[in-house]
Design a protein around this motif. Structure first.
Motif: not given
Length: 632
Positions: A328, A270, A62, A268, A323, A326, A321
């Protein structure tokens, strides 16, 4: 399959449009004149006395995306960087040796690590300053990126003649002082002391899944020697919390990379292949050792996640990913209104009974689905909850999806193969999923051997589309060898390839120990001994070598125990080589239904079994192995 070759470079332009790596290509529009790592770029820097900025990251990072969008897109900073520096972008997943060296310097000089990893070096590769993210403008008392560049240049002009090369220090395991029982007692005690008893996992404000520590603990519990039962609370609390809270994708299955809070609420977002690989092994083994059906369901959902979202042309993609467009976590978040509109009244009430659905959300005003800590395995039988979750997954799939990094990395695919094979042997309630796991493992083995192993036994780092990812790395060689040692137990057909890879390990060692890469364009970096979060390359090598010799029925060296917490995968290897797992010798494969969960099958002319240094003819009797649910 082609390997990318270095062409004539133009140093007055950004050359990342020629890159294969998705991470590098994501910086191709920056005004910075980025170059890939190459001897040509390094020679140009030396010729013109340009400071090297080596910026390391990866495609699903990120903050790497943030820095690409702001600081590396700032025209004034780029102009200064292009004039006085040689900016080089590195994908850490393509060059783990460079990443390891730069990260070691960052940690030694700042006390912390992370990505994007930005290191400034002299043209002859003497590092002198390192940092992670830097904003384009001054913020929170910290200088902006352009100010940092100016300070770096001024420092280099004053000190360049006195800069020193960073020491290439080898990380050693503790000396084997005392008995095995003493070393095990120390490791067990450290795990108990570091256990976050309130929230699970290890103590700390950010929560990463402690894969290797959990595997070590589970093999200790399965063995059942004195003191092993003291690790059960750590395993129970950690696996339940990870399963119920925000690290877990409750709709698709699988796990995100880590949580930013101690209560495991906000992840997070991902999704990394290595996390799925290691946690599949963990949950499948734990379900068997401690007889927890909910954990078996979780393991089965990881298999489904791998099959439906990672599998691509016979191998598994590297990552998804964090995000989306763009933002998150955008794909994974909900509002209460959305949930109410998508579900029937009964389904919404069932969801509200089992999940935390705060009015104000739990992530930037939206809701990330997190089960309550009082939820139980019985929730899987709530038909309204099951149908509601299926509807939400279908709705989520219709949304814009995160970018998928389609690199097929050998080491991560091999670890996934190990996890899938273990799931196929350990999942006792859902045999259909067990068969799927075995079929996927067989597909991975065939694809890796056919596409990632050269005739001379050289193991490729990976592939992306029709491009081979150049580089010879210990982690790939060792992980594949470990996977093949597991395959051989089922097939008894991999002896020749295992022998070839065993001989090939020698290219990754010198008189002082293991080295991370067999490459000529960088230092010979000592192999890492730190599990973070995948098993360290040196531990993989020790385990793979010993386990391969075990399955071939040959003499194997005992592996020394590792540093508690940071070297637990090495300690897992030590348990295997010091008599703390069963070995069953037979002329052919034995059905796993007849064996304990902590066992290695070995080649031999007669049938016997060994544990704690005592060998007995025939197979182990059920009464010998009925410990903590460790036999079917």
């Amino acid at each position: 399959m082609s390997q990318k070759k270095q062409t004539n470079l133009q140093f007055d332009r950004n050359n990342l449009d020629r890159a294969v790596s998705p991470y590098l290509r994501s910086h191709a529009e920056n005004p910075v004149h980025w170059q890939e790592w190459s001897q040509t770029a390094l020679q140009h820097a030396r010729r013109h006395d340009l400071i090297l900025l080596v910026s390391v990251g990866y495609s699903t990072c990120h903050w790497c995306h943030v820095m690409a969008a702001d600081s590396f897109s700032d025209s004034e900073s780029a102009a200064y960087l292009n004039r006085y520096f040689m900016p080089i972008k590195v994908d850490r997943e393509e060059r783990p040796d460079i990443d390891q060296y730069m990260m070691s310097f960052l940690v030694e000089t700042t006390g912390a690590g992370g990505w994007p990893l930005n290191v400034f070096l002299s043209p002859d590769l003497r590092p002198f300053f390192a940092m992670t993210y830097a904003a384009p403008q001054p913020r929170f008392g910290r200088p902006g990126f352009l100010d940092i560049l100016q300070r770096v240049k001024a420092f280099y002009n004053r000190k360049k003649d006195s800069l020193q090369h960073a020491a290439l220090q080898r990380q050693s395991s503790p000396a084997d002082n005392g008995s095995d029982e003493h070393r095990i007692s120390v490791i067990d005690g450290t795990i108990r002391q570091s256990h976050d008893t309130a929230h699970g996992g290890l103590q700390g404000e950010q929560k990463f899944p402690p894969h290797s520590t959990l595997l070590y603990a589970l093999f200790r519990i399965a063995d059942g020697t004195p003191g092993a039962e003291s690790l059960i609370p750590f395993v129970h609390t950690t696996l339940d919390t990870m399963m119920l809270r925000g690290l877990h994708d409750h709709l698709q299955g699988g796990f995100y990379r880590y949580c930013v809070d101690r209560r495991w609420t906000v992840p997070h977002f991902e999704k990394m292949l290595y996390d799925q690989a290691m946690l599949l092994w963990v949950y499948a083994l734990a379900a068997r050792v401690l007889n927890q059906p909910a954990w078996e369901t979780t393991a089965g959902d990881i298999v489904r996640c791998l099959q439906e979202t990672f599998l691509d042309d016979g191998l598994l993609c590297a990552a998804h990913d964090a995000d989306t467009d763009h933002q998150e976590g955008a794909t994974y978040l909900w509002s209460r209104d959305e949930l109410a509109q998508l579900l029937t009244g009964e389904e919404f009430r069932a969801l509200e009974a089992h999940f935390e659905l705060p009015q104000g959300g739990n992530f930037e005003g939206k809701i990330h689905l997190v089960r309550t800590l009082t939820d139980s395995a019985a929730s899987g039988t709530d038909t309204h909850l099951v149908s509601g979750c299926r509807k939400l997954l279908l709705a989520r799939r219709r949304r814009l999806q995160p970018f998928t990094d389609r690199k097929k990395l050998t080491s991560w695919n091999a670890l996934a193969g190990v996890g899938l094979l273990n799931a196929s042997r350990l999942l006792v309630q859902d045999r259909r999923t067990a068969r799927t796991a075995h079929a996927m493992a067989s597909t991975l083995r065939a694809s890796l051997v056919r596409r990632h192993v050269a005739e001379d036994g050289t193991v490729l780092h990976g592939t992306l589309d029709d491009h081979a990812l150049a580089g010879r790395f210990l982690e790939d060689h060792a992980a594949l060898l470990l996977f093949l040692s597991c395959c051989h137990e089922d097939r008894r057909e991999d002896a020749d390839l295992i022998e070839q890879l065993l001989r090939g390990l020698s290219r990754f060692s010198d008189d002082a120990g293991w080295i991370s890469a067999d490459e000529r364009d960088f230092f010979k970096v000592p192999a890492d001994a730190f599990d973070s979060p995948v098993p360290s390359a040196s531990a993989l090598a020790e385990f793979a070598r010993a386990r391969s010799l075990m399955v071939l029925g040959r003499e194997y060296p005992p592996v020394s125990f590792g540093t508690p917490l940071t070297g637990d995968f090495r300690s897992l290897a030590a348990l295997h080589t010091r008599g703390y797992v069963w070995t069953v010798q037979s002329p052919g494969p034995v059905n796993w239904d007849r064996l304990p969960c902590n066992v290695v099958q070995t080649d031999g002319d007669v049938q016997n079994h060994c544990l704690h240094g005592v060998c007995t003819p025939g197979l182990p009797h059920a009464s010998e192995t009925r410990r903590h649910g460790s036999v079917r």
